[in-house]
Every structure is written in C-alpha cells, then in structure tokens.
Design a protein around this motif. Sequence first.
Motif, PDB file in Angstrom:
ATOM      1  N   SER A 232       0.826  -1.206   0.000  1.00 44.39           N
ATOM      2  CA  SER A 232       0.000   0.000   0.000  1.00 44.39           C
ATOM      3  C   SER A 232       0.859   1.254   0.000  1.00 44.39           C
ATOM      4  N   MET A 233       1.869   1.291   0.857  1.00 49.06           N
ATOM      5  CA  MET A 233       2.704   2.490   0.910  1.00 49.06           C
ATOM      6  C   MET A 233       3.521   2.645  -0.376  1.00 49.06           C
ATOM      7  N   ARG A 234       3.995   1.542  -0.919  1.00 51.70           N
ATOM      8  CA  ARG A 234       4.729   1.620  -2.187  1.00 51.70           C
ATOM      9  C   ARG A 234       3.832   2.156  -3.298  1.00 51.70           C
ATOM     10  N   SER A 235       2.581   1.722  -3.318  1.00 55.90           N
ATOM     11  CA  SER A 235       1.660   2.160  -4.364  1.00 55.90           C
ATOM     12  C   SER A 235       1.306   3.638  -4.234  1.00 55.90           C
ATOM     13  N   ILE A 236       1.197   4.121  -3.010  1.00 54.33           N
ATOM     14  CA  ILE A 236       0.889   5.544  -2.795  1.00 54.33           C
ATOM     15  C   ILE A 236       2.066   6.416  -3.217  1.00 54.33           C
ATOM     16  N   ILE A 237       3.262   6.033  -2.830  1.00 53.37           N
ATOM     17  CA  ILE A 237       4.433   6.861  -3.104  1.00 53.37           C
ATOM     18  C   ILE A 237       4.827   6.808  -4.574  1.00 53.37           C
ATOM     19  N   PHE A 238       4.849   5.626  -5.169  1.00 51.65           N
ATOM     20  CA  PHE A 238       5.435   5.481  -6.504  1.00 51.65           C
ATOM     21  C   PHE A 238       4.412   5.218  -7.619  1.00 51.65           C
TER      22      PHE A 238
ATOM     23  N   TRP B 261      -2.693   7.489   5.833  1.00 49.92           N
ATOM     24  CA  TRP B 261      -3.759   8.483   5.861  1.00 49.92           C
ATOM     25  C   TRP B 261      -3.270   9.879   6.208  1.00 49.92           C
ATOM     26  N   ASP B 262      -1.983  10.060   6.443  1.00 44.87           N
ATOM     27  CA  ASP B 262      -1.488  11.407   6.742  1.00 44.87           C
ATOM     28  C   ASP B 262      -0.081  11.575   6.199  1.00 44.87           C
ATOM     29  N   GLU B 263       0.544  12.692   6.571  1.00 41.47           N
ATOM     30  CA  GLU B 263       1.842  13.068   5.995  1.00 41.47           C
ATOM     31  C   GLU B 263       3.011  12.258   6.536  1.00 41.47           C
ATOM     32  N   THR B 264       2.794  11.426   7.567  1.00 41.20           N
ATOM     33  CA  THR B 264       3.913  10.682   8.152  1.00 41.20           C
ATOM     34  C   THR B 264       4.550   9.722   7.151  1.00 41.20           C
ATOM     35  N   LEU B 265       3.748   9.231   6.198  1.00 43.05           N
ATOM     36  CA  LEU B 265       4.299   8.337   5.175  1.00 43.05           C
ATOM     37  C   LEU B 265       5.281   9.090   4.288  1.00 43.05           C
ATOM     38  N   TYR B 266       4.938  10.319   3.899  1.00 45.40           N
ATOM     39  CA  TYR B 266       5.838  11.141   3.078  1.00 45.40           C
ATOM     40  C   TYR B 266       7.086  11.522   3.865  1.00 45.40           C
ATOM     41  N   LYS B 267       6.921  11.783   5.139  1.00 45.74           N
ATOM     42  CA  LYS B 267       8.058  12.146   5.990  1.00 45.74           C
ATOM     43  C   LYS B 267       9.099  11.030   6.008  1.00 45.74           C
ATOM     44  N   ALA B 268       8.638   9.803   6.237  1.00 46.69           N
ATOM     45  CA  ALA B 268       9.555   8.661   6.306  1.00 46.69           C
ATOM     46  C   ALA B 268      10.221   8.395   4.957  1.00 46.69           C
ATOM     47  N   TRP B 269       9.432   8.373   3.885  1.00 52.04           N
ATOM     48  CA  TRP B 269      10.005   8.053   2.582  1.00 52.04           C
ATOM     49  C   TRP B 269      10.891   9.178   2.041  1.00 52.04           C
ATOM     50  N   SER B 270      10.634  10.420   2.415  1.00 55.73           N
ATOM     51  CA  SER B 270      11.545  11.507   2.047  1.00 55.73           C
ATOM     52  C   SER B 270      12.917  11.269   2.658  1.00 55.73           C
ATOM     53  N   GLU B 271      12.935  10.866   3.909  1.00 58.46           N
ATOM     54  CA  GLU B 271      14.204  10.576   4.572  1.00 58.46           C
ATOM     55  C   GLU B 271      14.897   9.385   3.918  1.00 58.46           C
ATOM     56  N   ILE B 272      14.124   8.378   3.556  1.00 54.43           N
ATOM     57  CA  ILE B 272      14.693   7.172   2.957  1.00 54.43           C
ATOM     58  C   ILE B 272      15.356   7.477   1.617  1.00 54.43           C
TER      59      ILE B 272
ATOM     60  N   ASN C 257      23.295   1.442  13.695  1.00 55.18           N
ATOM     61  CA  ASN C 257      22.774   2.583  12.935  1.00 55.18           C
ATOM     62  C   ASN C 257      21.484   2.196  12.218  1.00 55.18           C
ATOM     63  N   PHE C 258      20.403   2.811  12.617  1.00 55.09           N
ATOM     64  CA  PHE C 258      19.103   2.595  11.977  1.00 55.09           C
ATOM     65  C   PHE C 258      18.233   3.799  12.300  1.00 55.09           C
ATOM     66  N   GLN C 259      17.168   3.971  11.523  1.00 56.23           N
ATOM     67  CA  GLN C 259      16.206   5.036  11.779  1.00 56.23           C
ATOM     68  C   GLN C 259      14.813   4.445  11.830  1.00 56.23           C
ATOM     69  N   CYS C 260      13.999   5.006  12.723  1.00 59.20           N
ATOM     70  CA  CYS C 260      12.665   4.456  12.952  1.00 59.20           C
ATOM     71  C   CYS C 260      11.624   5.572  12.844  1.00 59.20           C
ATOM     72  N   PHE C 261      10.499   5.275  12.190  1.00 59.95           N
ATOM     73  CA  PHE C 261       9.426   6.244  12.008  1.00 59.95           C
ATOM     74  C   PHE C 261       8.077   5.593  12.285  1.00 59.95           C
ATOM     75  N   GLY C 262       7.169   6.370  12.840  1.00 59.21           N
ATOM     76  CA  GLY C 262       5.781   5.968  12.910  1.00 59.21           C
ATOM     77  C   GLY C 262       5.075   6.470  11.664  1.00 59.21           C
ATOM     78  N   THR C 263       4.298   5.625  10.987  1.00 59.21           N
ATOM     79  CA  THR C 263       3.707   6.007   9.705  1.00 59.21           C
ATOM     80  C   THR C 263       2.252   5.590   9.595  1.00 59.21           C
ATOM     81  N   SER C 264       1.567   6.245   8.656  1.00 60.31           N
ATOM     82  CA  SER C 264       0.202   5.904   8.300  1.00 60.31           C
ATOM     83  C   SER C 264      -0.026   6.354   6.866  1.00 60.31           C
TER      84      SER C 264
END
Length: 424
Positions: free
Chosen positions: A18-24, A164-175, A155-162
Amino acid sequence: MAKKKVLLMGKAHSGKTSMRSIIFANYLARDTMRLSPTLDVEHHHVKFLGDLVLNLWDCGGQDAFYESYFERDRETIFRSVELLIYVFDIESDCPVKDFDHFAGVLEAIEENSPDARIFVLVHKMDLVAEEDREVVLEDHKGRIKDACNACGVLNFQCFGTSIWDETLYKAWSEIVTNLIPNIGVLESHLDDFCRICDADEVVLFEKATFLVISHAQAKNHNAPITAATAASPGEETNELLSLASGDHTTSATGDSIEPSLEAAQTGAANINPASNTSVMSGNTSNKPAVSSVAASGHATPDEHTIDSGHIAADASGTHDVAVRRRQEQKQQPLETRRNTPHFDTHRFEKISNIVKQFKLSCGKAQSQFQGMEVRNSRFSAFIDAFTLNTYIMVIVSDPGVHTEATLLNIKNARTHFERFIPRS
C-alpha cells in the motif's frame, strides 16, 4: 543509470504494498483497499530523479516465504542491498514472531550487506488513539533498538507512519534522500539560492513522487519587515498549510484534493478574496508552459534578481565550507536538520501530500499542473516546475522582493541546478 537495491519487508498485511503504491504509483489511500497480498517477491524498477532507479524488492510476509528467504534464497535476497525498509504492523496479533523475523532479517543483512542502511517503519499508527501514539511508538522504538543491538546493528532510523497522513511522506523523504549521491553539494547550492533570493525557505521536491529531497532556510532576516507582517522562517509555511487545508476553492478533504474543474481548466482559482489570498495554477492546460516573467517582459534586475551565472559565481567562495558543513549535517536525520521550536516539522510533507493530490486531480481533468502561487499580507509562496525532475517551493515574506524577481530567479537557476540533479 544507477540502480539501488531496496528490500521492503515485514509481516503479511502490514501495509508494505500500500505504501509503495501511494508513493510510486500515485494511488490514493482509499484505493489501496483493492490491492492483493504480495506473494513471494515482486520486483519493481522505480525511476527517481531521472537517472536513479530503485530496484525495489517487495517481499511477501507469510511465514512460508520467510523460511525461503532465510534458507534457500538467503544470498539472493540479502546480497548487494543498499536499503532495508522493515515494516511493523502496530496492531499485529503475534509481535513475538514479528521480532523473530526482524532479527533473522538483520542477521542476514549483516552477513550479506553489512553497509546497507536500515529503516524501520511502525505502520498503521492511525489505528492508535491520538493521545496514546507517542507512548506506543516510543515503546516499539525501544524494542526495535534492543533487537538491533542484539544483532550488532547500531545505525538505523525508525518512524511511525500511516497511509492516511503526511507521516508516510516524511519517512520516505528521509529514505530516498539517503540514496542521492551528491545530496551534500545539492543542499549547499540550495542554501546559496535561498540567500541570494532573500527567501525565508526553499524546498526541493522530486517531480513524480513529490517527496522532499532538500531544504534551505534563511539564517536571518535583514529586510525591513514591519512588526505586523514579520514572521520567523517556517511560520509562512505553516500559514500556507492553513490556507491550503481551509474552506477554499482548492481544499484538502480526507485523503484527496478535489479542485474546481473550471479552475483546473482555466488555470486560476481565488482561494480567499476577503484576505487577499489567491492561488494561481501556472499551467493547468494542455498547452506548453510559458513563464509569466518572460511573457510580461516587466522583470527588471535589481538586488533581489540573479542572472544564470550568478549562483555559481556567488557560491564559489563559500562552496567548500558549505559542502563540509553539509557532509557533517548529513549524518543527522532530515527531521533533525529542519526541526526548530517555531513551526510544524511535518509542514513540507503535508504540502507534498496536498500538492500531489492536486496534481492528480488536474490529470483527471485532462490538465497539466505547472505551478501555483499563494499570497497574502504576510508572505508569498511559489511552487513551480524547476529542473527536469524536480519542483521547487520558495517562501518569501520580504515585501521588497517582487514576484517577477522571484520567478526570474527560479527560471535562471534551472540550468545551474541541472548539473547537480540526476536526469534521464
């Protein structure tokens, strides 16, 4: 053409596809309901910034597949990995098994791709009560940290995502920022561009996904802004969000924007006449875009205007220092680099979400999105096509900086920035 192998892993039904389909793939969140579970491994080659290709391995999360990943296909799956994105379902009914799989993945990555960067997404945070989200996320982060430390991963980074809001864009922008090879050089030149334009903030978005790839912020303001209109850098972007999400002709409702069809076709929409605020689409027709500056011929170079060679000349004296500074800052997460106590740290991702949905709505109206301008008594915001693979947003609060000067600066900087942004 540079290819980067990215593993997307996690238990079945955790939301990876789902997240891959929304972003790409330009899915709306509500449209992901019809997606089927991933079986085995699905390979996707996703172009990002033109020449950068993400070789995305979307791995099914059923137990039988993990047995195959860890045994028969271990080397094939985990060799030559640039990025691992592991997704946890916040409402999983078998968290112990989830962490066992996570530990197995970490061990296989350390064995076959020890230099891979690791991102962990705690997904479906919208299902947690808002008042409990921070506590629940911190608890998961602690358990993830323990699992990583047990496998020797520091070394790793962790994000809370959904979705339904901007948190998904926040995480994938960092990635994706971690995959851009010359990001330090690009950011140093964006800093120079921000300073030369007397802008409060400048943000660079990837064209197809509208993910944030770079950001510059004014260090101080020397312009004579009155007390009634003065604002700290970032506050203008917050107000832009309030304008975009309010009760206007172009509005954000739920997970999509439904612009006026007439506005999309004519290329103009009044957002709030009472507050002297307007949004103008630069080109929502099927005709080629024409720069408003070039068309009018009224742009007169002044202290706020640069020519096409000015950025390089102005940046040359401080470029080495800027690059070193950016290399140091690159060790920090994108979130930390742009986080100040004055404004919403999610503001850029919120704008990403809003504008991307507006672009999709323009497409449904058989129109092409070129850019927009938002203006009120406190600031002007310009979002415009920049290089072949990017859009740029420039926020200006200084009333002495004319619209024509900002638009001309954007136009003249395009050729310069093409040298630092991959293109096809």
